[in-house]
Design a protein around this motif. Structure first.
Motif, mmCIF file in Angstrom:
data_model
loop_
_atom_site.group_PDB
_atom_site.id
_atom_site.type_symbol
_atom_site.label_atom_id
_atom_site.label_comp_id
_atom_site.label_asym_id
_atom_site.label_seq_id
_atom_site.Cartn_x
_atom_site.Cartn_y
_atom_site.Cartn_z
ATOM 1 N N GLY A 97 0.778 -1.561 -0.290
ATOM 2 C CA GLY A 97 -0.417 0.326 -0.352
ATOM 3 C C GLY A 97 0.883 1.105 -0.113
ATOM 4 O O GLY A 97 1.007 2.080 -0.742
ATOM 5 N N MET A 100 2.765 1.460 -3.374
ATOM 6 C CA MET A 100 1.663 2.138 -4.390
ATOM 7 C C MET A 100 1.081 2.820 -4.327
ATOM 8 O O MET A 100 1.346 3.807 -5.290
ATOM 9 C CB MET A 100 0.424 0.988 -4.688
ATOM 10 N N MET A 101 1.037 3.513 -3.088
ATOM 11 C CA MET A 101 0.840 4.730 -3.267
ATOM 12 C C MET A 101 1.932 6.212 -3.521
ATOM 13 O O MET A 101 1.766 7.108 -3.793
ATOM 14 C CB MET A 101 0.404 4.915 -1.358
ATOM 15 N N LEU A 104 1.575 6.307 -7.915
ATOM 16 C CA LEU A 104 -0.020 6.818 -8.012
ATOM 17 C C LEU A 104 -0.629 7.406 -8.999
ATOM 18 O O LEU A 104 -0.511 6.845 -9.853
ATOM 19 C CB LEU A 104 -0.821 7.113 -7.013
ATOM 20 N N ASN A 109 3.110 2.701 -12.037
ATOM 21 C CA ASN A 109 1.277 2.658 -11.627
ATOM 22 C C ASN A 109 1.351 1.604 -11.895
ATOM 23 O O ASN A 109 0.921 1.096 -12.720
ATOM 24 C CB ASN A 109 0.618 3.409 -11.110
ATOM 25 N N PHE A 113 -3.233 1.371 -9.491
ATOM 26 C CA PHE A 113 -3.669 1.211 -7.721
ATOM 27 C C PHE A 113 -4.241 2.951 -7.611
ATOM 28 O O PHE A 113 -4.045 3.797 -9.228
ATOM 29 C CB PHE A 113 -2.858 1.201 -6.910
ATOM 30 N N CYS A 118 -4.916 1.678 -2.055
ATOM 31 C CA CYS A 118 -3.841 2.072 -1.291
ATOM 32 C C CYS A 118 -4.711 1.902 0.312
ATOM 33 O O CYS A 118 -3.719 0.889 1.432
ATOM 34 C CB CYS A 118 -3.255 3.335 -1.022
ATOM 35 N N SER A 121 -5.756 -1.815 0.726
ATOM 36 C CA SER A 121 -4.745 -2.792 1.218
ATOM 37 C C SER A 121 -3.958 -2.426 2.510
ATOM 38 O O SER A 121 -3.434 -3.490 3.861
ATOM 39 C CB SER A 121 -3.273 -2.319 -0.047
#
Length: 182
Positions: A97, A100-101, A104, A109, A113, A118, A121
């Protein structure tokens, strides 16, 4: 890893159920995602296919199926396998999370996501990690040693490689100069 995780905690079945529920969610999410994204490229970042309000692509769907099967399988098998799967899985969801944040709004990415993904997650990571903390199983003797260590002020029942030899015992419970929660 913390060495004083509760053994045979009384809420262990409840946390195991929550982990199984999280595994079912991730598995169903992945299966529906494969159905909806099966004809698209593996790492398609411009796909607007969503499941449960979360965007995804084929790669994310396949990963979700694999992770869902592992988490659900651990919950079905139970024991310390479930404990370790949930601890590790919880950390993986939390780190994924966060990772991937940070990706973004970039071309990196690769799992398509969005912020909601996120957050989900993080929630699944917290549920799994908590289930792992309370999912440790052991013998009645291990449980009694841990409970005695937790409720009475005695020497640590476990040997730790990092411990200082002959360290001072914990303070006596009736000592007026010692506060229980300090």
């Amino acid at each position: 890893m913390a060495s004083h995780i509760p053994v045979n905690h009384r809420l262990q079945p409840f946390y195991r159920f929550l982990a199984a529920l999280a595994g079912v969610y991730v598995l169903v999410f992945g299966i529906i995602g494969v159905i909806r994204t099966g004809s698209h490229p593996l790492f398609d970042q411009h796909l607007n296919a969503s499941v449960f309000g979360l965007r995804e692509n084929l790669a994310f769907s396949i990963i979700s199926i694999i992770v869902g099967v592992i988490v659900l399988g651990g919950a079905i098998i139970g024991g310390n396998l479930d404990h370790f799967i949930n601890l590790f899985g919880g950390m993986v969801f939390l780190v994924a999370g966060l990772l991937m944040m940070t990706l973004l709004e970039t071309d990196a990415n690769f799992l398509n996501f969005q912020m909601a993904t996120c957050i989900v997650s993080f929630v699944i990571g917290i549920v799994l990690f908590t289930a792992g903390l309370y999912g440790r199983t052991g013998s009645l003797t291990q449980m009694e040693h841990e409970e005695h260590f937790r409720t009475h002020h005695v020497h640590d029942p476990e040997h730790h490689n990092w411990a200082i030899p002959e360290s001072a015992p914990r303070p006596v419970e009736n000592d007026p100069d010692v506060h229980r929660f300090a």
